[in-house]
Design an enzyme around this catalytic site. Structure first.
Site, short mmCIF file in Angstrom:
data_model
loop_
_atom_site.label_atom_id
_atom_site.label_comp_id
_atom_site.label_asym_id
_atom_site.label_seq_id
_atom_site.Cartn_x
_atom_site.Cartn_y
_atom_site.Cartn_z
N SER A 27 0.98 -1.24 -0.06
CA SER A 27 0.04 -0.10 0.00
C SER A 27 0.74 1.14 -0.06
CB SER A 27 -0.98 -0.08 1.01
OG SER A 27 -1.77 1.27 1.46
N LYS B 43 -1.40 -0.87 -4.21
CA LYS B 43 -2.43 -0.22 -3.77
C LYS B 43 -2.01 1.36 -3.57
CE LYS B 43 -4.93 0.06 0.24
NZ LYS B 43 -5.71 -0.59 1.09
N LEU B 44 -2.58 2.13 -4.29
CA LEU B 44 -2.36 3.57 -4.03
C LEU B 44 -3.28 4.52 -3.32
CD1 LEU B 44 -1.57 4.85 -7.87
CD2 LEU B 44 0.13 3.63 -5.98
N LYS B 45 -2.94 5.19 -2.27
CA LYS B 45 -4.00 5.93 -1.42
C LYS B 45 -4.18 7.08 -2.40
CE LYS B 45 -3.84 3.94 2.57
NZ LYS B 45 -5.28 3.13 3.12
N ASP C 119 -7.42 3.19 -2.64
CA ASP C 119 -8.15 3.21 -1.64
C ASP C 119 -8.35 4.68 -1.06
OD1 ASP C 119 -9.13 3.13 0.96
OD2 ASP C 119 -7.44 2.06 1.98
N GLU D 155 -11.59 1.06 -3.24
CA GLU D 155 -11.54 0.87 -1.96
C GLU D 155 -12.12 2.05 -1.20
OE1 GLU D 155 -8.70 -1.08 0.23
OE2 GLU D 155 -9.24 -0.77 2.23
N ASP E 163 -14.23 -1.10 3.36
CA ASP E 163 -13.43 -1.23 4.56
C ASP E 163 -13.87 -0.85 5.82
OD1 ASP E 163 -11.25 -1.00 6.53
OD2 ASP E 163 -9.70 -0.14 5.13
N LYS F 103 -10.14 -6.30 8.46
CA LYS F 103 -9.14 -6.09 9.69
C LYS F 103 -9.50 -6.38 10.86
CE LYS F 103 -7.62 -1.99 7.23
NZ LYS F 103 -7.91 -0.61 7.12
N GLY G 211 -4.31 -4.16 6.66
CA GLY G 211 -3.42 -3.60 7.26
C GLY G 211 -3.52 -2.44 8.16
N LEU H 74 -0.61 -0.73 9.85
CA LEU H 74 0.59 -0.37 10.23
C LEU H 74 1.17 -0.96 11.49
CD1 LEU H 74 0.55 3.51 9.52
CD2 LEU H 74 1.08 1.74 7.93
MG LIG Z 1 -8.71 0.99 3.51
#
Ligand SMILES: [Mg+2]
Length: 357
Positions: A122, A148-150, A175, A201, A226, A250, A278, A280
């Site tokens: 991510s 995955k790009l924020k 996301d 996402e 999520d 999660k 995840g 972190l």
């Molecule tokens: Mg998320």
């Protein structure tokens, strides 16, 4: 942290871990990690609220039980609303102990069989687009196959286009962590389809189920939820509305490993694939996540990168390393199967509290 991690709601530069260690009279030790952050940005729980709930409610309740079990703990805490991250910190430690009691790994204990789990990386919001493209390139060189790009309003079409141009075959997810107003549907659909994003996402606020369902209708990408999914009811309602075609699970968000497994099974029965997200985590929480990701209903690559991607020094002795085929190894020993660095913990510790029978 190795570098700051920026999402649509803020930047994390360092992380304070809230850990639960359960010790039994026969010498077993189980570990759990609370994934709440210092600020209430991803969720309303924080390290401080979780610590309060753990020390005033959940841990005193646990030590008062005659012979504590997972079931007794979840029954006893069921009437407390929310506080899922705090509950999960205890639940995961109890699962660790229960698995050790049976002499099997957490994965086996929960019904898992995979030896390795497929993972992706991510990538947080970067200062510039060239920096993002270079960063993605480094992860691909490291061996990650899914990125995955924020994203957030103002950091979406252009960076996604640049990454797509640089890496035409990459499996690309995005996301938004709820950053878009529901009216942004059309625009999101345009850039996501144009640049072949395979999963979008949580673009909209957690309660915006209808907007997610509208986005999912006829989309050429999966719509993943999520933050919206916190329990069975929220999952069933979202499934019935057609609001998700992928589920991020999660442990902290849903209150534990057993709930996480149950939600993924339920989604699978509705034809919706799941994957493990995840928060972190240190190596302790990461190990729990790797065990969870080894269970059958989890079929999409998890957000569980190698330890070195996050922290200069991890809390476990053998950090997770990326292996062949963009995978992490599922620890095979009893329980979590990782060794906690007690010395590092002692040195880094700001505070601790002990509850005894
Ligand atoms: Mg998320």
């Amino acid at each position: 942290m190795v570098e700051p991690f920026e999402t649509s709601f803020g930047v994390e530069k360092k992380r304070r871990f809230l850990l639960v260690r359960l010790e039994t009279t026969d010498g077993l030790e189980g570990y759990g990690e609370c994934v709440a952050s210092t600020e209430p940005l991803y969720s309303s729980e924080t390290t401080a609220t979780a610590r309060e709930m753990l020390s005033r409610r959940f841990l005193p309740l646990l030590v008062r039980m005659r012979s504590p079990t997972l079931e007794k703990f979840s029954d006893a805490t069921d009437s407390y609303r929310g506080q899922r991250m705090a509950k999960a910190a205890v639940e995961t430690a109890l699962v660790d102990l229960a698995a050790q009691g049976e002499g099997v790994s957490v994965s086996r204990f929960l019904g898992g069989h995979r030896r390795r789990v497929e993972v992706g990386v991510s990538v947080g919001i970067q200062p510039t687009i060239p920096a993002l493209v270079r960063r993605v390139g480094r992860y691909l060189d490291d061996g990650y196959r899914r990125v995955k790009l924020k994203v957030r309003p103002g950091w979406d079409a252009a960076p996604v286009a640049a990454v797509r141009r640089a890496y035409p075959d990459l499996e690309l997810w995005v996301d938004a962590n709820q950053a878009y107003p529901t009216e942004a549907q059309k625009r999101i659909r345009v850039w996501a389809e144009k640049y072949r994003v395979s999963q979008v996402e949580q673009p909209f606020p957690e309660r915006a189920i209808r907007a997610h369902a509208e986005l999912a209708r006829g989309a050429r990408f999966r719509v993943c939820l999520d933050e919206s999914i916190i329990d069975r009811v929220s999952l069933d309602d979202a499934l019935a509305a057609g609001a998700l075609t992928s589920l991020n699970v999660k442990t902290g968000r849903v209150g534990g490993l057993e709930v996480g497994r149950a939600l993924a099974r339920r989604a699978a029965r509705a034809g919706v694939p799941s994957w493990v997200g995840g928060m972190l985590e240190s190596g302790i929480g990461r190990a729990h996540n790797v065990h969870l990701a080894s269970l059958p209903p989890f079929t999409l690559p998890a957000d569980l990168s190698a330890s070195e991607r996050y922290y200069r020094q991890d809390l476990i002795e053998r950090p997770f390393e990326l292996g062949p085929g963009s995978t992490l190894e599922v620890p095979a020993g009893p329980g979590l199967g990782v060794r906690v660095r007690e010395e590092t913990l002692r040195r880094a510790r700001r505070a601790s509290r002990t509850f005894r029978r």
